[in-house]
Design a protein around this motif. Sequence first.
Motif, PDB file in Angstrom:
ATOM      1  N   THR A  48      -5.315  -0.716   0.655  1.00 52.03           N
ATOM      2  CA  THR A  48      -4.337   0.084   1.394  1.00 52.03           C
ATOM      3  C   THR A  48      -4.836   1.530   1.475  1.00 52.03           C
ATOM      4  OG1 THR A  48      -3.095   0.582  -0.613  1.00 52.03           O
ATOM      5  CG2 THR A  48      -2.393  -1.351   0.637  1.00 52.03           C
ATOM      6  N   PRO A  49      -4.478   2.247   2.551  1.00 51.84           N
ATOM      7  CA  PRO A  49      -5.004   3.611   2.738  1.00 51.84           C
ATOM      8  C   PRO A  49      -4.730   4.552   1.554  1.00 51.84           C
ATOM      9  CG  PRO A  49      -3.998   2.849   4.759  1.00 51.84           C
ATOM     10  CD  PRO A  49      -3.705   1.803   3.713  1.00 51.84           C
ATOM     11  N   TRP A  50      -3.525   4.512   1.011  1.00 53.72           N
ATOM     12  CA  TRP A  50      -3.208   5.428  -0.091  1.00 53.72           C
ATOM     13  C   TRP A  50      -4.023   5.111  -1.333  1.00 53.72           C
ATOM     14  CZ3 TRP A  50      -1.278   3.887  -4.784  1.00 53.72           C
ATOM     15  CH2 TRP A  50      -0.753   2.593  -4.862  1.00 53.72           C
ATOM     16  N   LEU A  51      -4.300   3.820  -1.583  1.00 52.19           N
ATOM     17  CA  LEU A  51      -5.078   3.433  -2.754  1.00 52.19           C
ATOM     18  C   LEU A  51      -6.555   3.776  -2.569  1.00 52.19           C
ATOM     19  CD1 LEU A  51      -4.586   2.272  -5.495  1.00 52.19           C
ATOM     20  CD2 LEU A  51      -4.745  -0.009  -4.547  1.00 52.19           C
ATOM     21  N   VAL A  52      -7.061   3.592  -1.363  1.00 51.78           N
ATOM     22  CA  VAL A  52      -8.445   3.981  -1.059  1.00 51.78           C
ATOM     23  C   VAL A  52      -8.591   5.497  -1.244  1.00 51.78           C
ATOM     24  CG1 VAL A  52     -10.174   4.141   0.770  1.00 51.78           C
ATOM     25  CG2 VAL A  52      -8.885   2.017   0.452  1.00 51.78           C
TER      26      VAL A  52
END
Length: 141
Positions: free
Chosen positions: A90-94
């Motif tokens: 997911t973008p926030w985790l990346v």
Amino acid sequence: MKPYSASAPNKYRSRTLCAAAFVLTLAAGYFSRKVHLFPAALGKYPGDALWALMVYWLIVCVRPTLSIPKSALITFAISVAIEFLKLVQTPWLVAARHSKFGALIFGHVFSWNNIIAYAVGVAIGAALDYFFLRRRQIDET
């Protein structure tokens, strides 16, 4: 004196000693990547084992009455869960993984070898915990 049981809840763990072990393990893990404390043939896996050991000390610092097997199981479950979280993109985790702190906590690439290293770190933590708890119990009786 009755024999020591690693599976029984204990009253002998010191939060201060667990916190000190946490800080020492954190420093060793950080320096294992920067100064190469271990043979190059072992790759980054000693650092992964130290990461799991650090989590072990954090768990027993927060819950000093947990038995050693429960502490080890919780630590291993957290380590494996975070390893599998590497598969989530997911973008926030990346974005979190690209920060210095996020990279230290979450890492970047999933590897089964990391899980083996975590198991080694947890086993070392449980063994050290057993040795020091047993010794402390004997000293206090």
